[in-house]
Design a protein around this motif. Structure first.
Motif, short mmCIF file in Angstrom:
data_model
loop_
_atom_site.label_atom_id
_atom_site.label_comp_id
_atom_site.label_asym_id
_atom_site.label_seq_id
_atom_site.Cartn_x
_atom_site.Cartn_y
_atom_site.Cartn_z
N VAL A 167 0.83 -1.10 0.17
CA VAL A 167 -0.01 -0.27 -0.12
C VAL A 167 0.83 1.34 -0.10
N SER A 168 1.96 1.33 0.71
CA SER A 168 2.74 2.54 0.73
C SER A 168 3.53 2.73 -0.66
N VAL A 169 3.97 1.73 -1.07
CA VAL A 169 4.46 1.78 -2.42
C VAL A 169 3.58 2.21 -3.49
N ALA A 170 2.35 1.63 -3.26
CA ALA A 170 1.26 2.21 -4.60
C ALA A 170 1.22 3.55 -4.42
N ALA A 171 0.96 4.15 -2.96
CA ALA A 171 0.60 5.46 -2.69
C ALA A 171 1.58 6.40 -2.83
N VAL A 172 2.84 5.92 -2.54
CA VAL A 172 4.17 6.95 -2.87
C VAL A 172 4.38 7.04 -4.37
N LEU A 173 4.23 6.02 -5.02
CA LEU A 173 4.43 5.95 -6.51
C LEU A 173 3.53 6.96 -7.09
N THR A 175 4.71 7.97 5.77
CA THR A 175 5.74 7.53 4.92
C THR A 175 5.32 8.17 3.15
N LEU A 176 4.19 8.41 3.23
CA LEU A 176 3.80 9.01 1.93
C LEU A 176 4.42 10.17 1.39
N ALA A 177 4.74 11.14 1.99
CA ALA A 177 5.46 12.41 1.76
C ALA A 177 6.91 12.12 1.57
N ASN A 178 7.06 11.49 0.40
CA ASN A 178 8.70 11.25 0.02
C ASN A 178 9.35 12.24 -0.70
N ALA A 179 10.25 13.07 -0.45
CA ALA A 179 10.88 14.04 -0.96
C ALA A 179 11.72 13.61 -2.06
N GLN A 180 12.72 12.43 -1.68
CA GLN A 180 13.32 11.98 -2.88
C GLN A 180 12.53 11.21 -4.02
N ALA A 181 11.28 10.65 -3.75
CA ALA A 181 10.69 10.16 -4.99
C ALA A 181 9.98 11.41 -5.78
N VAL A 182 9.68 12.32 -5.20
CA VAL A 182 9.31 13.47 -5.77
C VAL A 182 10.29 14.02 -6.68
N PHE A 183 11.62 14.25 -6.21
CA PHE A 183 12.60 14.97 -6.87
C PHE A 183 12.90 13.93 -8.09
N LEU A 216 9.62 4.39 -12.41
CA LEU A 216 8.54 3.87 -11.29
C LEU A 216 9.11 2.56 -10.68
N ALA A 217 9.47 1.53 -11.72
CA ALA A 217 9.85 0.42 -11.31
C ALA A 217 11.13 0.39 -10.36
N THR A 218 12.09 1.32 -10.66
CA THR A 218 13.45 1.26 -9.91
C THR A 218 12.89 2.01 -8.37
N LEU A 219 12.05 3.04 -8.64
CA LEU A 219 11.82 3.67 -7.35
C LEU A 219 10.92 2.76 -6.56
N GLY A 220 10.04 1.90 -7.29
CA GLY A 220 9.26 1.10 -6.46
C GLY A 220 9.95 0.11 -5.68
N ILE A 221 11.06 -0.35 -6.24
CA ILE A 221 12.05 -1.38 -5.60
C ILE A 221 12.49 -0.87 -4.37
N PHE A 222 13.11 0.26 -4.44
CA PHE A 222 13.66 1.10 -3.26
C PHE A 222 12.59 1.30 -2.12
N VAL A 223 11.64 1.84 -2.44
CA VAL A 223 10.56 2.14 -1.69
C VAL A 223 10.01 0.85 -0.85
N PHE A 224 9.84 0.01 -1.74
CA PHE A 224 9.36 -1.25 -1.17
C PHE A 224 10.54 -2.01 -0.25
N PHE A 243 13.01 -11.03 -3.06
CA PHE A 243 13.55 -11.70 -4.39
C PHE A 243 12.56 -11.74 -5.46
N PHE A 244 11.39 -11.96 -5.20
CA PHE A 244 10.16 -11.96 -6.24
C PHE A 244 9.86 -10.65 -6.61
N ALA A 245 9.91 -9.92 -5.55
CA ALA A 245 9.48 -8.36 -6.28
C ALA A 245 10.56 -8.03 -7.11
N TYR A 246 11.85 -8.34 -6.89
CA TYR A 246 12.99 -7.80 -7.91
C TYR A 246 12.85 -8.53 -9.15
N LEU A 247 12.39 -9.69 -9.17
CA LEU A 247 12.07 -10.30 -10.40
C LEU A 247 11.09 -9.85 -11.26
#
Length: 290
Positions: free
Chosen positions: A96-102, A162-170, A210-218, A269-273
Motif C-alpha cells: 500500500v505504501s509503494v502504490a501510494a508513494v508512486l 511515509t507517503l510524503a517522500n521528497a526523494q521520490a518526488v525529486f 517507477l519500477a526502480t523507485l518502487g523497488i527502493f520504496v518497497f 526476491f520475487f519483487a525484484y524479479l
C-alpha cells in the motif's frame, strides 16, 4: 588530406586494439568477479543451510555442509509463531505504501516539471529540504499527533507518515522534465484532460523510473524497524522485522530465527524479479512502446 585521415584512422585502430583485453586479463577478470559473487552469495547460503539444521551446535565449517537437512525450523516458524500474521502486516504496509508513494510522487513530479503556477520553485525546493531533516527528529511529534488521532495499532497509522517522500518526488520531477512537451501539447489539442494525460501518457512513459523507485520504496518499508516498533504495540500488528527481533528475546534457537529471516527474504526476491524487466528498459524504448 586523405593521407592524414588514413593516418588518424590507423592510430584509432591501434588504440582500440591496445584497449582490447588479453586472454590473461579476461581470465583474471572472471576470477575476480567469481570471488566477488561468492563473497556476496555466501551469507545467504549460510543463512539457508543453518536454518535447515535445527537443534545442532554451529561448528564451522562442518555446519555449512549441505547434508543432514531438515525443515523442522520452518514448520516451527510457520506453525507455532505468528510469522504469517507478521508477513501479512508487512505486505500490507509495504504494498500500500509503494502504490501510494508512486502515485503521489508521480503526480507531484508532473506538476513540478510540466505545470506553471506561482511559487512553484519555492514550493519544490522547500519540499526538497525535507531530505536534510532526519526522520528521528520528527519521530516523537509524528507519534504524538497520530496517537491523539487514534493511529496506534492501525494500518493507516503505519502508512500515512511515509507517503510524503521528497526523494521520490525529486526523481519523478527530474525524469518527467526530460519528456518532450510536444506529447502533452498534442494531447491537449485533441481535447484530453489533465487526468487522462497523466494516466495515459505520463505513467506509461515513466515505467522504468517507477519500477526502480518502487523497488527502493518497497525495500525501505519491508526492512523498516523503528517506526513499526513504535506504532504497533500488540503482536498482531507487528511487521516481520519487529517479530523476528522479538524471537531473540524469547531464547528461540538460531535455526528458527534464520528460518524466519529466509521467509522474510523470499518476497523481496520475487519483487525484484517482477520489476527487473521494467528497470532495464530505457527511456527511448519505453517512449516508443508508449
Amino acid at each position: 588530406m586523405t593521407q592524414v585521415t588514413t593516418t588518424r584512422l590507423g592510430l584509432r585502430r591501434r588504440s582500440y586494439l591496445a584497449l582490447e583485453p588479453t586472454p590473461v586479463g579476461v581470465l583474471l577478470r572472471w576470477i575476480g568477479l567469481g570471488i566477488a559473487a561468492i563473497a556476496c552469495f555466501f551469507p545467504f547460503y549460510a543463512m539457508v543451510v543453518l536454518s535447515l539444521k535445527p537443534g545442532l551446535a554451529v561448528e564451522f565449517p562442518s555446519s555449512l555442509m549441505p547434508w543432514n537437512l531438515s525443515t523442522e525450523s520452518y514448520e516451527q516458524v510457520l506453525g507455532g509463531q505468528n510469522v504469517l500474521v507478521w508477513l501479512g502486516n508487512t505486505l500490507i504496509y509495504s504494498i500500500v505504501s509503494v502504490a501510494a508513494v508512486l502515485l503521489l510522487s508521480a503526480m507531484a513530479g508532473y506538476a513540478f516539471a510540466k505545470k506553471r503556477f506561482a511559487g512553484k520553485e519555492v514550493m519544490f525546493w522547500s519540499f526538497l529540504a525535507m531530505v536534510m531533516v532526519p526522520f528521528h527528529v520528527t519521530l516523537i511529534p509524528t507519534f504524538i499527533v497520530l496517537a491523539k488521532l487514534g493511529g496506534v495499532d492501525t494500518y493507516w497509522g503505519l502508512i500515512l507518515p511515509t507517503l510524503a517522500n521528497a526523494q521520490a518526488v525529486f526523481l519523478m520531477r527530474q525524469f518527467i522534465q526530460g519528456l518532450p512537451d510536444e506529447l502533452f501539447e498534442a494531447a491537449r489539442i485533441d481535447g484530453a484532460s489533465e487526468l487522462r494525460i497523466f494516466f495515459t501518457i505520463v505513467l506509461p512513459l515513466c515505467k522504468p523510473v517507477l519500477a526502480t523507485l518502487g523497488i527502493f520504496v518497497f525495500l525501505w518499508h519491508w526492512n523498516d524497524f523503528l517506526w513499526p516498533l513504535i506504532m504497533a504495540k500488540s503482536s498482531n500488528m507487528w511487521t516481520l522485522t519487529v517479530g523476528i527481533s522479538s524471537l531473540q528475546q524469547q531464547n528461540v534457537p538460531l535455526s528458527v530465527m534464520l528460518a524466519g529471516s529466509v521467509v522474510a527474504l523470499v518476497p523481496i526476491f520475487f519483487a525484484y524479479l517482477l520489476a527487473q524487466r521494467y528497470v532495464q528498459e530505457g527511456v527511448a524504448t519505453s517512449g516508443i512502446k508508449g
